[in-house]
Design a protein around this motif. Structure first.
Motif, PDB file in Angstrom:
ATOM      1  N   TYR A  86      51.227  39.519  11.218  1.00  0.00           N
ATOM      2  CA  TYR A  86      52.133  38.875  12.162  1.00  0.00           C
ATOM      3  C   TYR A  86      53.521  38.644  11.562  1.00  0.00           C
ATOM      4  O   TYR A  86      54.514  38.674  12.290  1.00  0.00           O
ATOM      5  N   ASP A  87      53.612  38.424  10.262  1.00  0.00           N
ATOM      6  CA  ASP A  87      54.922  38.315   9.619  1.00  0.00           C
ATOM      7  C   ASP A  87      55.681  39.634   9.716  1.00  0.00           C
ATOM      8  O   ASP A  87      56.885  39.658   9.989  1.00  0.00           O
TER       9      ASP A  87
ATOM     10  N   SER B 296      56.931  40.102  13.172  1.00  0.00           N
ATOM     11  CA  SER B 296      58.079  39.227  13.407  1.00  0.00           C
ATOM     12  C   SER B 296      59.345  39.791  12.762  1.00  0.00           C
ATOM     13  O   SER B 296      60.436  39.738  13.354  1.00  0.00           O
TER      14      SER B 296
ATOM     15  N   HIS C 242      56.957  34.102  19.600  1.00  0.00           N
ATOM     16  CA  HIS C 242      55.501  34.191  19.684  1.00  0.00           C
ATOM     17  C   HIS C 242      54.992  35.135  20.776  1.00  0.00           C
ATOM     18  O   HIS C 242      54.109  35.970  20.503  1.00  0.00           O
TER      19      HIS C 242
ATOM     20  N   VAL D 195      55.385  38.653  19.542  1.00  0.00           N
ATOM     21  CA  VAL D 195      54.449  38.958  18.458  1.00  0.00           C
ATOM     22  C   VAL D 195      53.052  39.209  19.030  1.00  0.00           C
ATOM     23  O   VAL D 195      52.368  40.168  18.642  1.00  0.00           O
ATOM     24  N   TYR D 196      52.617  38.362  19.958  1.00  0.00           N
ATOM     25  CA  TYR D 196      51.282  38.522  20.537  1.00  0.00           C
ATOM     26  C   TYR D 196      51.147  39.877  21.233  1.00  0.00           C
ATOM     27  O   TYR D 196      50.115  40.549  21.120  1.00  0.00           O
TER      28      TYR D 196
ATOM     29  N   ALA E 285      50.798  42.509  18.639  1.00  0.00           N
ATOM     30  CA  ALA E 285      49.489  42.404  17.986  1.00  0.00           C
ATOM     31  C   ALA E 285      48.385  42.953  18.884  1.00  0.00           C
ATOM     32  O   ALA E 285      47.444  43.605  18.410  1.00  0.00           O
TER      33      ALA E 285
ATOM     34  N   HIS F 133      43.581  39.660  11.352  1.00  0.00           N
ATOM     35  CA  HIS F 133      44.814  39.162  11.946  1.00  0.00           C
ATOM     36  C   HIS F 133      45.413  38.151  10.967  1.00  0.00           C
ATOM     37  O   HIS F 133      44.900  37.031  10.822  1.00  0.00           O
TER      38      HIS F 133
ATOM     39  N   ILE G 114      47.807  35.615  10.161  1.00  0.00           N
ATOM     40  CA  ILE G 114      48.588  34.731  11.029  1.00  0.00           C
ATOM     41  C   ILE G 114      49.022  33.491  10.248  1.00  0.00           C
ATOM     42  O   ILE G 114      48.207  32.595   9.996  1.00  0.00           O
TER      43      ILE G 114
ATOM     44  N   ILE H  29      47.129  31.690  21.376  1.00  0.00           N
ATOM     45  CA  ILE H  29      46.975  33.068  20.908  1.00  0.00           C
ATOM     46  C   ILE H  29      45.936  33.795  21.762  1.00  0.00           C
ATOM     47  O   ILE H  29      44.886  33.238  22.079  1.00  0.00           O
TER      48      ILE H  29
END
Length: 206
Positions: A30-31, A34, A91, A94-95, A98, A113, A115, A125
């Motif tokens: 997730y980083d 982002s 967010h 990102v979701y 993902a 994942h 996170i 999420i």
């Protein structure tokens, strides 16, 4: 099998996810997502510009992370409001990314994942997880890592730690806690045990 991996900043979560990837897991970072979204031309750039002004955008067109860190991670009510506004932009993007990556993982795989702020976003999420793993490290070690690896001052490092959820909030979510205080060999040994457990579960489910 879908695993959520989380831990406070500087705890060594990236080291854990890298080793699990070596063992055969697919990692959804997730980083990294982002960073892509806030790079020059990323989907988050214009919403960030609209919300915070041109000063939040660096000369190269990316989000100015230093500016954001100064204004969003301070321990003030205004900073907290700005952090919530930034999260409301980042967010959902990102979701969505993902979900696209997760949908491409082959059946029978372990997908991690990774996170950072799971405790803060667990209610929003769009995933369910078979296991939740928390990486823990003593605060002093985390501060030293942030000072060394991210060039933070001690005060900045402590502010970033304080801006995240308390360790108890992460622990309440976890069914596995991985200590990362005593060297890479010990860390890998703990992860080997978890990996073997997951493989047995996958075999049994099949």
């Amino acid at each position: 099998m879908r695993i959520a991996l989380t831990g406070g900043i500087g705890a060594g979560k990236s080291t854990v996810s890298a080793y699990l990837q070596q063992l055969g897991a697919v990692v959804v970072d997730y980083d990294a997502i982002s960073r892509d979204l806030t790079a020059a031309g990323g989907a988050a750039i214009e919403p960030v510009r609209v919300a915070f002004g041109d000063e939040a955008i660096a000369a190269d067109g990316s989000m100015d992370r230093a500016w954001v860190a100064r204004h969003v991670f301070a321990e003030t009510a205004q900073a907290e409001q700005m952090r919530h506004r930034l999260e409301s932009i980042i967010h959902p993007l990102v979701y969505a990314a993902a979900q696209r990556l997760d949908s491409q993982v082959p059946a029978g795989s372990v997908v991690i994942h990774d996170i950072p702020l799971l405790a803060e976003v667990i209610d929003t999420i769009p995933f369910s997880f078979d296991h939740i793993v928390v990486v823990e490290t003593d605060d002093e070690i985390r501060i030293e890592r942030l000072m060394e690896n991210r060039s933070m001052t001690r005060h900045q490092a402590q502010e970033r730690i304080n801006s995240q959820s308390a360790e108890d909030s992460r622990r309440d979510l976890a069914d596995a806690i991985v200590a990362n205080n005593d060297g890479i060999a010990a860390l890998h040994a703990r992860l080997d045990i978890l990996w073997d457990q997951w493989q047995r579960e996958i075999t049994h489910a099949a």
